[in-house]
Each structure stands twice: as C-alpha cells, then as structure tokens.
Design a protein around this motif. Structure first.
Motif, PDB file in Angstrom:
ATOM      1  N   ALA A   1      42.798  49.734  33.467  1.00  0.00           N
ATOM      2  CA  ALA A   1      42.629  50.060  32.052  1.00  0.00           C
ATOM      3  C   ALA A   1      43.256  49.017  31.138  1.00  0.00           C
ATOM      4  O   ALA A   1      43.009  49.016  29.936  1.00  0.00           O
ATOM      5  CB  ALA A   1      43.215  51.434  31.760  1.00  0.00           C
ATOM      6  N   THR A   2      44.060  48.107  31.693  1.00  0.00           N
ATOM      7  CA  THR A   2      44.736  47.085  30.880  1.00  0.00           C
ATOM      8  C   THR A   2      43.976  45.766  30.843  1.00  0.00           C
ATOM      9  O   THR A   2      44.485  44.784  30.300  1.00  0.00           O
ATOM     10  CB  THR A   2      46.155  46.822  31.407  1.00  0.00           C
ATOM     11  OG1 THR A   2      46.091  46.144  32.683  1.00  0.00           O
ATOM     12  CG2 THR A   2      46.939  48.118  31.578  1.00  0.00           C
ATOM     13  N   ILE A   3      42.776  45.707  31.387  1.00  0.00           N
ATOM     14  CA  ILE A   3      42.038  44.449  31.491  1.00  0.00           C
ATOM     15  C   ILE A   3      41.779  43.813  30.127  1.00  0.00           C
ATOM     16  O   ILE A   3      41.923  42.608  29.947  1.00  0.00           O
ATOM     17  CB  ILE A   3      40.710  44.674  32.244  1.00  0.00           C
ATOM     18  CG1 ILE A   3      40.973  44.758  33.750  1.00  0.00           C
ATOM     19  CG2 ILE A   3      39.714  43.564  31.948  1.00  0.00           C
ATOM     20  CD1 ILE A   3      39.719  44.980  34.573  1.00  0.00           C
TER      21      ILE A   3
ATOM     22  N   ILE B   1      36.125  54.956  32.431  1.00  0.00           N
ATOM     23  CA  ILE B   1      34.913  54.541  31.723  1.00  0.00           C
ATOM     24  C   ILE B   1      35.355  53.678  30.549  1.00  0.00           C
ATOM     25  O   ILE B   1      36.019  54.165  29.635  1.00  0.00           O
ATOM     26  CB  ILE B   1      34.117  55.766  31.212  1.00  0.00           C
ATOM     27  CG1 ILE B   1      33.580  56.581  32.383  1.00  0.00           C
ATOM     28  CG2 ILE B   1      32.980  55.326  30.303  1.00  0.00           C
ATOM     29  CD1 ILE B   1      32.850  57.846  31.960  1.00  0.00           C
ATOM     30  N   ASP B   2      35.019  52.396  30.575  1.00  0.00           N
ATOM     31  CA  ASP B   2      35.443  51.463  29.527  1.00  0.00           C
ATOM     32  C   ASP B   2      34.295  50.516  29.187  1.00  0.00           C
ATOM     33  O   ASP B   2      34.297  49.345  29.586  1.00  0.00           O
ATOM     34  CB  ASP B   2      36.677  50.680  29.982  1.00  0.00           C
ATOM     35  CG  ASP B   2      37.346  49.934  28.842  1.00  0.00           C
ATOM     36  OD1 ASP B   2      36.759  49.877  27.736  1.00  0.00           O
ATOM     37  OD2 ASP B   2      38.442  49.389  29.045  1.00  0.00           O
ATOM     38  N   PRO B   3      33.288  51.010  28.464  1.00  0.00           N
ATOM     39  CA  PRO B   3      32.099  50.187  28.189  1.00  0.00           C
ATOM     40  C   PRO B   3      32.384  48.963  27.339  1.00  0.00           C
ATOM     41  O   PRO B   3      31.696  47.947  27.468  1.00  0.00           O
ATOM     42  CB  PRO B   3      31.158  51.162  27.467  1.00  0.00           C
ATOM     43  CG  PRO B   3      32.054  52.223  26.921  1.00  0.00           C
ATOM     44  CD  PRO B   3      33.166  52.361  27.907  1.00  0.00           C
TER      45      PRO B   3
ATOM     46  N   GLU C   1      40.448  41.522  39.522  1.00  0.00           N
ATOM     47  CA  GLU C   1      41.128  41.296  40.792  1.00  0.00           C
ATOM     48  C   GLU C   1      42.638  41.216  40.612  1.00  0.00           C
ATOM     49  O   GLU C   1      43.403  41.666  41.474  1.00  0.00           O
ATOM     50  CB  GLU C   1      40.575  40.038  41.446  1.00  0.00           C
ATOM     51  CG  GLU C   1      39.118  40.202  41.894  1.00  0.00           C
ATOM     52  CD  GLU C   1      38.583  38.985  42.623  1.00  0.00           C
ATOM     53  OE1 GLU C   1      39.260  37.931  42.601  1.00  0.00           O
ATOM     54  OE2 GLU C   1      37.485  39.092  43.188  1.00  0.00           O
ATOM     55  N   ASP C   2      43.073  40.662  39.483  1.00  0.00           N
ATOM     56  CA  ASP C   2      44.512  40.610  39.204  1.00  0.00           C
ATOM     57  C   ASP C   2      45.085  42.013  39.063  1.00  0.00           C
ATOM     58  O   ASP C   2      46.123  42.340  39.659  1.00  0.00           O
ATOM     59  CB  ASP C   2      44.751  39.807  37.926  1.00  0.00           C
ATOM     60  CG  ASP C   2      46.195  39.904  37.448  1.00  0.00           C
ATOM     61  OD1 ASP C   2      47.066  39.296  38.104  1.00  0.00           O
ATOM     62  OD2 ASP C   2      46.455  40.589  36.439  1.00  0.00           O
TER      63      ASP C   2
ATOM     64  N   ALA D   1      48.108  57.247  43.982  1.00  0.00           N
ATOM     65  CA  ALA D   1      47.445  55.997  44.350  1.00  0.00           C
ATOM     66  C   ALA D   1      46.205  55.747  43.502  1.00  0.00           C
ATOM     67  O   ALA D   1      45.993  54.640  42.988  1.00  0.00           O
ATOM     68  CB  ALA D   1      47.082  56.012  45.833  1.00  0.00           C
ATOM     69  N   SER D   2      45.356  56.759  43.350  1.00  0.00           N
ATOM     70  CA  SER D   2      44.142  56.572  42.561  1.00  0.00           C
ATOM     71  C   SER D   2      44.472  56.344  41.089  1.00  0.00           C
ATOM     72  O   SER D   2      43.811  55.561  40.399  1.00  0.00           O
ATOM     73  CB  SER D   2      43.191  57.760  42.730  1.00  0.00           C
ATOM     74  OG  SER D   2      43.764  58.962  42.258  1.00  0.00           O
ATOM     75  N   ALA D   3      45.512  57.022  40.597  1.00  0.00           N
ATOM     76  CA  ALA D   3      45.926  56.833  39.205  1.00  0.00           C
ATOM     77  C   ALA D   3      46.459  55.426  38.979  1.00  0.00           C
ATOM     78  O   ALA D   3      46.245  54.837  37.906  1.00  0.00           O
ATOM     79  CB  ALA D   3      46.982  57.867  38.824  1.00  0.00           C
ATOM     80  N   SER D   4      47.142  54.866  39.966  1.00  0.00           N
ATOM     81  CA  SER D   4      47.651  53.500  39.841  1.00  0.00           C
ATOM     82  C   SER D   4      46.512  52.513  39.651  1.00  0.00           C
ATOM     83  O   SER D   4      46.582  51.611  38.801  1.00  0.00           O
ATOM     84  CB  SER D   4      48.468  53.121  41.082  1.00  0.00           C
ATOM     85  OG  SER D   4      48.910  51.782  41.010  1.00  0.00           O
ATOM     86  N   ILE D   5      45.436  52.679  40.410  1.00  0.00           N
ATOM     87  CA  ILE D   5      44.274  51.796  40.281  1.00  0.00           C
ATOM     88  C   ILE D   5      43.690  51.886  38.877  1.00  0.00           C
ATOM     89  O   ILE D   5      43.469  50.873  38.203  1.00  0.00           O
ATOM     90  CB  ILE D   5      43.213  52.157  41.330  1.00  0.00           C
ATOM     91  CG1 ILE D   5      43.714  51.811  42.735  1.00  0.00           C
ATOM     92  CG2 ILE D   5      41.890  51.443  41.038  1.00  0.00           C
ATOM     93  CD1 ILE D   5      42.792  52.272  43.844  1.00  0.00           C
ATOM     94  N   VAL D   6      43.450  53.102  38.425  1.00  0.00           N
ATOM     95  CA  VAL D   6      42.838  53.309  37.111  1.00  0.00           C
ATOM     96  C   VAL D   6      43.754  52.812  35.993  1.00  0.00           C
ATOM     97  O   VAL D   6      43.307  52.150  35.046  1.00  0.00           O
ATOM     98  CB  VAL D   6      42.484  54.798  36.924  1.00  0.00           C
ATOM     99  CG1 VAL D   6      42.163  55.103  35.466  1.00  0.00           C
ATOM    100  CG2 VAL D   6      41.316  55.177  37.820  1.00  0.00           C
TER     101      VAL D   6
END
Length: 259
Positions: free
Chosen positions: A60-62, A29-31, A76-77, A51-56
């Motif tokens: 989180a670095t966006i 959650i990153d409003p 997407e990057d 795997a799911s932690a890798s996605i999150v």
C-alpha cells in the motif's frame, strides 16, 4: 505516464467462509497506483492474518510510479520488505508463518501478474477464461512431470501443499506473466477458497456480463452455498474501452463480510 491509461472498474470481497472462525485473507485495491492484490495467510490462529496483512500494508506504500518498470521495481521492493518482516515475526514467535499472494500491476496499456503459492490470477477475454498464474503446489509439480492426471489431481491427498510463499524463507521466489491490456479484459484475483468450490467455467460465466461488484457478490454467494470450507477473497478488475492516456474515474469498491 503515471496511471493505468485505460478506464478501469474494480471491486473486492473477503469472507471467513462457513467453517473457519476467523479470516486470514487480506486484499488491496489501488487503481490510482495500478495495483490489485489478494493474500492468503497461513500459520495458525492470528499468525496467518499477520503475514497477509504485512504484504498488503507494505504494498500500500508503493505510491505513483513514473513508469511500468518503476512500478514493478517498487512492487518487488515492498514485497521483499514484507518477506523480511514476516521472517522476523516467525523468529520472534518460534513458528513458521507465511502468505500466498496474487497481484495485478497495470500501467501504460500493459499488465503484469505476479504470484507465489496457490492464490490465482485469471483473465477473461473474448468469452474465454485463461489462468494467468500457475500454482506453486506439490500437485502442480506432479502434473508438470506427468506423474498424475488432471483427474487424479482433483483428489490428490497433498493437493494443498504449497511450495512457494512469502515469509517462509529468506530467499523470496515469485513468478510473473505479462501482456497487453485489451478493452473488455476482466481479471479475477482470488485465494484458493474460491477455486475449491467454483470451476473456471463458472467463474467465466459469472464475470462475463456482470459488474465487478455484482460478480464478486455472486461468486461469494456460490462459495458459501457450497460450504465455504476456507476463507475466500475475490478481487475483480474490468478494463474498459478507449486509449486516451488517462485513468478514468474509478468506480472501485471493497467489502469485508463477517471477518
């Protein structure tokens, strides 16, 4: 503009359920960024959680994007980086692991829903519920071809077989839908642990007038009361009124129960 541009309230819960001994789901959650994500890992004990932690972790670095196209490009990057990392972990362990995901991007009064697999995005608007995402499953493909009925799909033996996920191939395949945000919109992001036990109509009725926190808790309690056969994760995002060009103070929250 670098924020959602509409007031937003969000909340999330995650639980291992009543049967599984650990939780392979993760969520974000990153409003301030305009990003909400659920991810459902697969691949056996501990591997799915990786795997799911890798996605999150990558998403989180966006950071704060300069525009909606920039936010989409950053998303997407980071997802591509997660896909590569999961692939490398799979090779090093000699197993196939991966994760479904469903994500909501919101910026400049518009939204984009992106997903792979059977984690879902719903939109509750004007008293009606719409499934924004479309499952990447064998049973959905059969439905699309008219080879089985909706009733048959509910009990189809291979209804849980997923056709797309992050980390299962070098080529990442995702789908998306986009549209305009309207004050009063409520988005529901969930892993399939919710939809295995709760109908679309029940989701709509639960979120219609409750706060995101209360609705998340109610949906989780409903799943657990009905046996909770899988991990379950739910994230709710409620869009408020007013177009003042700034993100109002967010009342977001997060809970992870019995992980």
């Amino acid at each position: 503009m670098s924020t959602v541009a509409l007031p937003v309230e969000s909340f999330g819960v995650s639980h291992r359920g009543c049967v599984r001994d650990h939780n392979e789901d993760n969520y974000l959650i990153d409003p301030q960024t305009g990003l909400w994500v659920v991810a459902d890992g697969m691949g056996g004990h501990e591997a799915g959680e990786v795997a799911s932690a890798s996605i999150v972790d990558h998403l989180a670095t966006i950071g704060i994007a300069s525009s909606a196209p920039d936010l989409r490009a950053r998303f997407e990057d980071r997802l591509s980086r997660a896909n590569s990392e999961i692939r490398n972990i799979s090779r090093s362990r000699g197993i196939t692991i991966g994760s479904t995901f469903a994500a909501l991007l919101a910026m400049d009064g518009r939204f984009a829903g992106l997903w792979a697999g059977d984690s879902r995005i719903y939109l509750v608007r004007n008293g009606m519920i719409f499934q924004v995402s479309k499952d990447h499953t064998e049973v959905q493909e059969l439905l699309d071809r008219g080879m089985i009925s909706a009733e048959e799909a509910l009990t189809w033996p291979r209804r849980h077989v997923i056709t797309h996920a992050v980390g299962v191939s070098d080529e990442l395949e995702i789908d998306f839908q986009q549209g305009e945000l309207i004050p009063g919109d409520v988005f529901v992001l969930s892993t399939d642990g919710l939809t295995a036990h709760v109908s679309d109509a029940e989701i709509e009725a639960t979120v219609r007038s409750a706060t995101p926190q209360a609705a998340c808790q109610s949906l989780l309690e409903m799943v657990l009361a009905r046996g909770g056969t899988d991990n379950v994760t739910v994230v709710l995002v409620k869009i408020g009124g007013g177009r003042d060009g700034a993100l109002h103070q967010d009342r977001s929250g997060a809970e992870s129960l019995a992980r």
